[in-house]
Structures are given as C-alpha cells and as structure tokens.
Design a protein around this motif. Structure first.
Motif, PDB file in Angstrom:
ATOM      1  N   ARG B  24     -83.905  30.487   3.749  1.00 16.63           N
ATOM      2  CA  ARG B  24     -84.135  31.726   4.492  1.00 16.63           C
ATOM      3  C   ARG B  24     -82.904  32.079   5.331  1.00 16.63           C
ATOM      4  O   ARG B  24     -82.613  33.241   5.552  1.00 16.63           O
ATOM      5  CB  ARG B  24     -85.390  31.589   5.355  1.00 16.63           C
ATOM      6  CG  ARG B  24     -86.662  31.555   4.509  1.00 16.63           C
ATOM      7  CD  ARG B  24     -87.912  31.218   5.324  1.00 16.63           C
ATOM      8  NE  ARG B  24     -89.107  31.261   4.471  1.00 16.63           N
ATOM      9  CZ  ARG B  24     -89.484  30.267   3.678  1.00 16.63           C
ATOM     10  NH1 ARG B  24     -88.775  29.147   3.602  1.00 16.63           N
ATOM     11  NH2 ARG B  24     -90.572  30.384   2.923  1.00 16.63           N
ATOM     12  N   ASP B  43     -88.199  38.638   7.839  1.00 18.68           N
ATOM     13  CA  ASP B  43     -89.271  38.668   8.847  1.00 18.68           C
ATOM     14  C   ASP B  43     -90.579  38.245   8.181  1.00 18.68           C
ATOM     15  O   ASP B  43     -91.267  39.032   7.532  1.00 18.68           O
ATOM     16  CB  ASP B  43     -89.339  40.102   9.404  1.00 18.68           C
ATOM     17  CG  ASP B  43     -90.340  40.280  10.521  1.00 18.68           C
ATOM     18  OD1 ASP B  43     -91.297  39.479  10.630  1.00 18.68           O
ATOM     19  OD2 ASP B  43     -90.179  41.257  11.279  1.00 18.68           O
ATOM     20  N   GLU B  44     -90.898  36.950   8.345  1.00 19.90           N
ATOM     21  CA  GLU B  44     -92.061  36.351   7.679  1.00 19.90           C
ATOM     22  C   GLU B  44     -93.370  37.064   8.066  1.00 19.90           C
ATOM     23  O   GLU B  44     -94.223  37.309   7.221  1.00 19.90           O
ATOM     24  CB  GLU B  44     -92.111  34.863   8.066  1.00 19.90           C
ATOM     25  CG  GLU B  44     -93.136  34.042   7.325  1.00 19.90           C
ATOM     26  CD  GLU B  44     -92.740  33.691   5.889  1.00 19.90           C
ATOM     27  OE1 GLU B  44     -91.570  33.925   5.497  1.00 19.90           O
ATOM     28  OE2 GLU B  44     -93.610  33.209   5.155  1.00 19.90           O
ATOM     29  N   THR B  47     -93.593  40.520   6.486  1.00 19.25           N
ATOM     30  CA  THR B  47     -93.670  40.439   5.022  1.00 19.25           C
ATOM     31  C   THR B  47     -95.035  39.951   4.550  1.00 19.25           C
ATOM     32  O   THR B  47     -95.592  40.469   3.581  1.00 19.25           O
ATOM     33  CB  THR B  47     -92.546  39.511   4.494  1.00 19.25           C
ATOM     34  OG1 THR B  47     -91.306  39.991   4.982  1.00 19.25           O
ATOM     35  CG2 THR B  47     -92.512  39.488   2.983  1.00 19.25           C
ATOM     36  N   THR B  48     -95.610  38.967   5.254  1.00 16.08           N
ATOM     37  CA  THR B  48     -96.912  38.451   4.821  1.00 16.08           C
ATOM     38  C   THR B  48     -98.061  39.335   5.309  1.00 16.08           C
ATOM     39  O   THR B  48     -98.953  39.665   4.537  1.00 16.08           O
ATOM     40  CB  THR B  48     -97.119  37.000   5.315  1.00 16.08           C
ATOM     41  OG1 THR B  48     -96.948  36.964   6.730  1.00 16.08           O
ATOM     42  CG2 THR B  48     -96.123  36.051   4.671  1.00 16.08           C
ATOM     43  N   THR B  55     -94.195  35.397   1.017  1.00 14.16           N
ATOM     44  CA  THR B  55     -93.172  35.038   2.002  1.00 14.16           C
ATOM     45  C   THR B  55     -92.011  36.030   1.850  1.00 14.16           C
ATOM     46  O   THR B  55     -92.081  36.933   1.004  1.00 14.16           O
ATOM     47  CB  THR B  55     -92.689  33.571   1.806  1.00 14.16           C
ATOM     48  OG1 THR B  55     -91.741  33.237   2.836  1.00 14.16           O
ATOM     49  CG2 THR B  55     -92.055  33.330   0.447  1.00 14.16           C
ATOM     50  N   VAL B  56     -90.979  35.875   2.670  1.00 13.52           N
ATOM     51  CA  VAL B  56     -89.797  36.734   2.517  1.00 13.52           C
ATOM     52  C   VAL B  56     -89.133  36.449   1.168  1.00 13.52           C
ATOM     53  O   VAL B  56     -89.327  35.374   0.585  1.00 13.52           O
ATOM     54  CB  VAL B  56     -88.776  36.490   3.660  1.00 13.52           C
ATOM     55  CG1 VAL B  56     -89.340  36.936   4.995  1.00 13.52           C
ATOM     56  CG2 VAL B  56     -88.343  35.015   3.712  1.00 13.52           C
ATOM     57  N   TRP B  92     -87.091  33.813  -4.510  1.00 10.94           N
ATOM     58  CA  TRP B  92     -87.780  33.313  -3.305  1.00 10.94           C
ATOM     59  C   TRP B  92     -87.030  32.140  -2.690  1.00 10.94           C
ATOM     60  O   TRP B  92     -86.307  31.420  -3.386  1.00 10.94           O
ATOM     61  CB  TRP B  92     -89.201  32.848  -3.692  1.00 10.94           C
ATOM     62  CG  TRP B  92     -89.989  33.912  -4.373  1.00 10.94           C
ATOM     63  CD1 TRP B  92     -90.112  34.094  -5.725  1.00 10.94           C
ATOM     64  CD2 TRP B  92     -90.739  34.966  -3.762  1.00 10.94           C
ATOM     65  NE1 TRP B  92     -90.897  35.197  -5.980  1.00 10.94           N
ATOM     66  CE2 TRP B  92     -91.297  35.744  -4.796  1.00 10.94           C
ATOM     67  CE3 TRP B  92     -90.995  35.327  -2.425  1.00 10.94           C
ATOM     68  CZ2 TRP B  92     -92.098  36.864  -4.551  1.00 10.94           C
ATOM     69  CZ3 TRP B  92     -91.792  36.432  -2.186  1.00 10.94           C
ATOM     70  CH2 TRP B  92     -92.337  37.202  -3.239  1.00 10.94           C
TER      71      TRP B  92
END
Lengths: 161, 140
Positions: B24, B43-44, B47-48, B55-56, B92
């Motif tokens: 990340r 920005d987790e 994003t979630t 995830t990002v 990812w």
C-alpha cells in the motif's frame, strides 16, 4: 479544447516518479550516468507525462485547501452525494513518443475530448467509455508526446471472482 | 545496450518480475508522484465503505509504469516510439506482477529500424492485468 497547461520537467520530479514505479534505473536520477550513457541526459520514464495532473489547476483527484474532499476523515466520505470520480476506472492508455523528455523542458499541454462508446459487461453492468487526447509540446513548439487516455464509468463496482 | 536487428527474431521474449508483494505504501508513493490522489488507491475506509471494493487497489498507471520498466530494461533508454495498454484486471496489494514483451515484427520505416512488441503483464494467479503493444528503435 480546454485551457493550456504548462508543465515544467524537473529532475527531482523524475526521480520521485521513478521511485514510485519501482524503477531504479540511474538514467532517471544520476546526471553523470546520464551524460556517459545514451541518450546522454537524465530522461523521464515512458509513462511520466500522466503526472501532468500535478499541473492541472482543475484536477478533480487532488485535495484542495478549503474544499470538501470525497475521501475519509471524520466520516467514510467527506461528501454526501456522488464523488467526482465515482465509478470511473482507467480502461486504456496510449503514448506516442516523438522525442523523450529531459529536465529543463518546458511543456505546453493541450487536451481535447475524443470518442465515446458503450458496452455491456458481466462484472460491472453498463460501461461508458470516454477518450481524452493530450498533446505535449516543448519550448520550441515541437510535438514531444501524444497521449490518449480512455476512462470507463461502470454502473456498479467491478465484481470480484 | 541497444538491441540489434541482426540478433533479434520474431517470437523472442523478454520477461521480468516488476513488483513482488505490492505494498500500500507503493500506492501512496505513486499517488504523490503522479498527482492522482483518488482515495480508491490509498484510503481503505473510503474504498471499502463507500466505493464497495474489498481494499484499495493500484492505479492503472502504476501497473503501466511497472510494465514500462520491463520495456526500457529490454529495449534501452529513450528507444520507445509507442507504448499502449488496456487495463484488463485490477491489481491489489500483495500482488506479484510479471511483465513480458514478445517480438512481433521487425521493420524499417523511413530509414529507421523498428521492432513491434506484444506486451503483457500477469499477476501471480496468471491473470492478465494489462495487455498492449510497444514499438522501439533498434540498431542494425
């Protein structure tokens, strides 16, 4: 045609960009190596000009002081409504190099909208594609790089297998 | 070293692992350098919870940049005349990417020797994350 953006090409920006793409090639950071090896100067990596976003005063994907941002802070998003990029994903990217860039180049960048088209997809619903063409001209007015970008707006997040 | 047409053959391939266990932090570095601060990449929480992804995920342009590193290591610095890709799968954190170039054609245009390449980058599951093309100047 949108307004012209000025993009100065700087050695420290090239160095940081190369680090960001895990590329340790000294041609992106070491002036002596650059002089001794072809093309005899520090140059910018092939995808560098997408960093024109840094110089676009209206770039939507940059936090601007005093303005609400769609990323998380106190809440999961700083905006109540739809985010400027919601559903937008990068679909295609094309570069044509007329010459490679080096520190000291002063680029003038123009952009225009290209084609738009639609497609149905299994994993993300209806897809809407839109193309943008950027032309990067150097200090002598010569075309250095032509860049074509395609962004895809999905109906829903892409399903994961 | 620039590539020499006399030593190249259609079908030759060059392959490189361009990132092993993508972090990340690398996505944060790419955001900072490129100016693409889309929270989808760093920005987790956004994003979630808002965007609906697990995830990002990487900027497409980071994957293309990594793929470009393989290309310039193969063809030499300042040799590319064209490079284009389609992004076919998201990348990812934790992914390991292998980029490959295959010589498709060698030709001469206006006195310049050029090599056309098929370009592909795969993740550790063997899924194609970008596929595209490049053209590079080569020596006789």
């Amino acid at each position: 045609m949108t307004e012209e953006i000025r993009m100065p090409i700087e050695a420290s920006h090239i160095m940081m960009f190369a680090r960001a793409i895990c590329d340790d090639n000294p041609i992106y950071r070491d002036p002596e190596y650059g002089e001794e090896n072809k093309p005899h100067s520090i140059i910018a990596p092939p995808t560098f000009v997408r960093a024109v976003a840094q110089f676009d005063p209206h770039h939507e994907l940059r936090l601007k002081s005093g303005k609400k941002w769609f990323g998380s802070g106190k809440n999961a998003s700083g905006l109540a409504g739809k985010a400027p990029s919601s559903g937008g994903l990068h679909a295609e990217q094309h570069f044509e190099y007329h010459r490679h860039l080096k520190p000291g180049d002063q680029l003038s960048v123009t952009s225009r909208n290209g084609d738009t088209w639609e497609k149905e997809s299994r994993r993300a619903g209806k897809l809407k594609f839109a193309e943008t063409v950027h032309e990067f001209r150097d200090q002598s007015g010569e075309l250095a790089i032509t860049m074509r970008s395609v962004v895809m707006h999905t109906e829903k997040p892409v399903e994961q297998d | 070293m620039p590539l020499s047409a006399s030593k190249l053959h259609v079908g030759d391939t060059y392959e490189e692992v361009v990132v092993d266990d993508l972090t990340r932090t690398q996505l944060v570095m790419y955001a900072g350098a490129s100016g693409d601060y889309n929270p989808l990449h760093t920005d987790e929480i956004y994003t979630t919870e808002v965007a609906g992804y697990p995830t990002v995920f990487a900027h497409g342009m980071l994957t293309m940049g990594l793929t470009g590193k393989m290309l310039t290591n193969y063809v030499g610095d300042g040799r590319l005349t064209k490079f284009g890709v389609r992004f076919t799968n998201q990348v990812w954190p934790g992914d390991t990417l292998t980029a490959t170039a295959m010589v498709k054609e060698i030709n001469e245009t206006k006195g310049t020797l050029l090599m056309d390449l098929d370009v592909k980058t795969l993740n550790q599951k063997g899924e194609t994350v970008v596929s595209g093309y490049a053209t590079a100047k080569i020596d006789p």
